[in-house]
Write an enzyme that holds these catalytic residues in place. Sequence first.
Site, mmCIF file in Angstrom:
data_model
loop_
_atom_site.group_PDB
_atom_site.id
_atom_site.type_symbol
_atom_site.label_atom_id
_atom_site.label_comp_id
_atom_site.label_asym_id
_atom_site.label_seq_id
_atom_site.Cartn_x
_atom_site.Cartn_y
_atom_site.Cartn_z
ATOM 1 N N TYR A 121 42.594 85.976 52.544
ATOM 2 C CA TYR A 121 42.176 87.124 53.349
ATOM 3 C C TYR A 121 43.197 87.308 54.469
ATOM 4 O O TYR A 121 43.647 86.337 55.080
ATOM 5 C CB TYR A 121 40.786 86.870 53.954
ATOM 6 C CG TYR A 121 40.342 87.963 54.900
ATOM 7 C CD1 TYR A 121 39.607 89.051 54.431
ATOM 8 C CD2 TYR A 121 40.659 87.910 56.256
ATOM 9 C CE1 TYR A 121 39.205 90.072 55.283
ATOM 10 C CE2 TYR A 121 40.265 88.927 57.112
ATOM 11 C CZ TYR A 121 39.538 89.998 56.620
ATOM 12 O OH TYR A 121 39.155 91.001 57.478
ATOM 13 N N GLU A 167 43.776 95.745 56.384
ATOM 14 C CA GLU A 167 43.100 94.602 55.771
ATOM 15 C C GLU A 167 43.587 94.432 54.340
ATOM 16 O O GLU A 167 43.656 95.410 53.591
ATOM 17 C CB GLU A 167 41.583 94.815 55.799
ATOM 18 C CG GLU A 167 40.799 93.568 55.414
ATOM 19 C CD GLU A 167 39.283 93.803 55.465
ATOM 20 O OE1 GLU A 167 38.599 93.081 56.198
ATOM 21 O OE2 GLU A 167 38.805 94.702 54.760
#
Lengths: 405, 405, 289, 289
Positions: A109, A197
């Site tokens: 992530y 992101e």
Amino acid sequence: MKLHEYQAKVLFAREGVPVPPGEVAASPEEAGAVADKLGHGPFIVKAQVHAGGRGKGGGIKIAEDRDAVVEKASKIIGMNLVTPQTGPQGRLVHRVLVERAFSIEKEYYLAITIDRTTARPVILASAAGGMEIEEIVQSKPHLLITEAIDPVLGLMPYQMRSFFYQLNMEPALGSSFSSLLSGLYQVFTKYDCSLVEVNPLVVTKDKKIFALDAKVDVDDNARFRHKDILEWREYENTWEEEAARYRLNYIRLDGTVGMMVNGAGMAMATMDAIDLAGARPANFLDVGGGANAEAVANGFRLILSDERVKLVLINIFGGILRCDVLAEGVINAVSELEVKVPIVVRLEGTNKEKGTELLAQSDLNFTVARDMKEVTSVIANSGLADRARKGIKREALAKLSVIPE
Amino acid sequence: MKLHEYQAKVLFAREGVPVPPGEVAASPEEAGAVADKLGHGPFIVKAQVHAGGRGKGGGIKIAEDRDAVVEKASKIIGMNLVTPQTGPQGRLVHRVLVERAFSIEKEYYLAITIDRTTARPVILASAAGGMEIEEIVQSKPHLLITEAIDPVLGLMPYQMRSFFYQLNMEPALGSSFSSLLSGLYQVFTKYDCSLVEVNPLVVTKDKKIFALDAKVDVDDNARFRHKDILEWREYENTWEEEAARYRLNYIRLDGTVGMMVNGAGMAMATMDAIDLAGARPANFLDVGGGANAEAVANGFRLILSDERVKLVLINIFGGILRCDVLAEGVINAVSELEVKVPIVVRLEGTNKEKGTELLAQSDLNFTVARDMKEVTSVIANSGLADRARKGIKREALAKLSVIPE
Amino acid sequence: MSILIDENTRVVVQGLTGKEGSFHARQCMVYGTRIVAGVTPGKKGQEVDGVTVYNTVREACRAHAINTSLIFVPASFAADAIVEAADAGLKVVVCITEGIPVLDMVRVLRYLDGKDCHLIGPNCPGLISPGKCKVGIMPGPIHRPGPIGVVSRSGTLTYEVVDQLTKAGLGQSTCVGIGGDPLIGSTFVDILKLFAADDDTGAVVMIGEIGGTAEEEAARYIKESFPKPVISYIAGRTAPPGKRMGHAGAIISGGQGTAAQKMETLRQHGIHVVENIGEIGMEALNAIR
Amino acid sequence: MSILIDENTRVVVQGLTGKEGSFHARQCMVYGTRIVAGVTPGKKGQEVDGVTVYNTVREACRAHAINTSLIFVPASFAADAIVEAADAGLKVVVCITEGIPVLDMVRVLRYLDGKDCHLIGPNCPGLISPGKCKVGIMPGPIHRPGPIGVVSRSGTLTYEVVDQLTKAGLGQSTCVGIGGDPLIGSTFVDILKLFAADDDTGAVVMIGEIGGTAEEEAARYIKESFPKPVISYIAGRTAPPGKRMGHAGAIISGGQGTAAQKMETLRQHGIHVVENIGEIGMEALNAIR
């Protein structure tokens, strides 16, 4: 302004962030053509909507060959995709992104956003890829790595190394990780993003790094610097867009009390007051702190075109704008339209008395609330209150004009 | 690394700083071709050497037409240009810059450099254009405008406006001045400059802004980031260049005492000591704080190839490097070469005694000075002292080995 | 006393010649504020309601004694205007402008770090010390001098609260709208520290809203070292979950940004939380008694 | 006492595995300095003379108690290394590296502004508190413990001065080479302030050179508030006029950067100036008596 995955990946590619080979397609035929261009499969076909959790809703499919790409694309394009983030109404899919699929070895992530407390961009990363950031924070907080970026310096090499070593990546990936991360930071600053992101960031079995997914929010306040990106905006004909055209800040909610307030904080406080009275707002509508008669009229029209609305609450704290001018605006707007629901008006501020008098003298059916306490009482007694009311007394009704129930 | 005017103007143009149309030429024929390209005159032909005050030395000429350009260029190319900044020896001109000439309405001074005290880039400007900055400071300090640039922000619009209004430029020139100034700052930061100077910056009679002259120094320490600019370097076969090849820091001076020292501060202190003794150094030579035997040998060779040198002074504070190793280096270097001048050696630091012994035991003609006081005395008594000596006593000589006079 | 502005405040208005700038400057002057100069690049020498306009803030400061700036310039120029004011040495800079890009504010706040300058806003109504000085766009007449300090992230909601306070007989020492943007100059804690040191302030009403963790930080500060009663209200209890981006930012600081969480944190730290906005005036009165 | 480093100094060496790093780290250890960790990216787990190497400074700090860094990394990575050390919370960062681009240092110094971190250098020999701790590349044996603080922009010239002091019987409290670059972390004034507060320092020898105005600023500070005797030497009295760029920079600060001007300013401010480098040991001894 949220970008679609395929748009975000265009920005990524511009700044040297590796993304899987692929292109967007608006029809199954186009999707097939993309597959042809990419050559051999397997492929992945991804619905392009502004919502996470697309896989769970059937919006992401693997396709072994060209024919499978066309088939999956024909199922996804035009579907109403429901995911945990879209709500039950789902989202209509207009386009798919067709990419080459890879064998994934490891998922990470990675995100960049603004930390309000330090007032700096912050990079978040975790070896727990594929999970949402909220889950990571709840279930594996020790795996969350953060670095704040000092605007004096920008992203420094030592910070990139810090991520790299803490993520336990293989030494050979060092330079490609650095160029990916600095590319992402470049995207973040160059395009005034509020969020970049990548979830997941992947290392493939053949040791390549890719941004497999991409989410980018561009700061609405910085639009003037990014006219090119603004052209990517896709209008979806929502109430919010309609409102934005009149420079009104509108959010559709699920209640029955249509409300119009000046100032976002005041609007939220009014929503909370409606809730306290046991009813639910149909919308959030902020006509702006310095609201004028025109904004009020536009807002009024917007609310009345929502057939779920059973009562309209106008709550304006006049401030610099005089209440009499506002009252005239409301009266004119109501006169123009065929209004079938009761209207509760609360005016406060300069020339409050004169405004209230104008409302009372008009032959229109206004209920005037003198303060926020009365607003709550009126709502509580409107028949729209379907839940327990916290300490709001029915007796208060006696003081008010009659409300049709 | 100093750039030539024509090179600096290439960088200016890249960053959108307006410069007069023009090109560099290495021969009168090339100069004529540039004039053809530029079309109609008048032209200006400017010698490209690293020195100011070119006009006074005859290095800048107006040429009405193509023929005049060729004629002026043939005079300037190959000339030994003497200006107040070149010293009496002058500089050989290899190239000229041929530009279109303009009617000038007003001249300004503009420069960007680093202010050591605030540790920030600083922009200097003055409406007293055409004068050197030193003159401006001395004669018109009230006309000097400065703005320090905070690296958090870079050059801000309000700072550009501050210059613009204080320089009293015409309102219509606002946006072209801003893009010129921000372009110059861009040059300064993008190419790691230690100086960007435009003197004069001009407004022409037809209201255009140009950087008429251009001086750019690139930070030598940042060379590794600017390989392309490094290729522009022109070697002039100087002593300094020769020394740089051996990583020695050498500056040619006008005296007779050849000196070799480790460390720049120590070298300057040694020069000062030679001067106190009434003599003059032939050079500054810093072989580096961590000098090794090879650096010492190379430095020695360089000094001895200078026929003005009548005495060689080696002053090494050994530090980490042991004096015996250094002594060996010196002995080897001297043995290799045919040395006709006296050599004074002062060694200090680790293993000083052993080093001194080695020098004494060699059959070479070294004079050993035990400390800086003795160094001064030796020089004072060497016969090279041609000026009053400040308190250096002849008697000290008695303590020393004999020096040939 | 009072905080930040008082009878000695002397204001330059950046963007004075604009529609908003000239309107609100006039309102401030009507309230009694000493607006001594204006700045609009290129409009040097103009006058607005008798106030002289200069090209730059520094120029204005050379001609007048000025300690405060009130900024109305458009969002794309506002960061520049804030820095110009701070660089000219002004100690209080009030930026009304809404819509400044957040990355501009990142740089501005880093620049102001450690500088002796209080930035109020952006995207705020400004501040007022009732009866003394108004540097903002709030309606003057709803305010009364008194012992309550008000600090708020909101605009009209602050007017609502102040109006109730005044009607409840509670006048105000200074009311500060710190602004609704994610990145602002002065935080709740910054303003509370000033109120702590202000003898004229006996209690504080703090108006927060969803997003960020500024209220939680204030709660911790109040419990640790704020010596006066604090009454608080948090708007947005029923707001739908915000943009996810807000979350990611708040998560870093260890919060979620919800009103429920903020209210709980405030209560845990011993701060009186008002639930019903309609009652805040009376509840404040009762809490202080 | 002594300033900046002493018996409690615990050092990480950035660039420990390099030729220079390993050599000088060993010399420091021989002198008695506690080198507790090394950092070289990608070389985690290696050992150099029994000292463990880590990938990052923060990692080293998690494994060891460290308060000081000694940097030997190449010029193109040195700015990054300085910031890494400061960001890890180290209070003293000594950068030996020569040749850092000046615009890198502009950013580094702005970053360090207001941070509780003393950067010594770059392009310096480091510092030594004789008999206690050496964090630098100077030859240890020429130093002796004693009452003289030494602060210098130079390398070998400092050794010369220290050697003379020691031979004259004047030991040193701490000798600090602040570095010869145009932009350095700690200035003369910064170090003088530390010497002012150090009981073990009775007098200071200050070694300056041409360029900049650091000596002039020191002179003003000394006259105003430095309570101990200062003996100074300025190198470069006979140096040919420097690069013009140096001039432009110095002009802004109101100086010319010449040795003559510096010496005059120092004398005007009542500071003893030594002319002949060969005499500085004896002159210091006489001046202090």
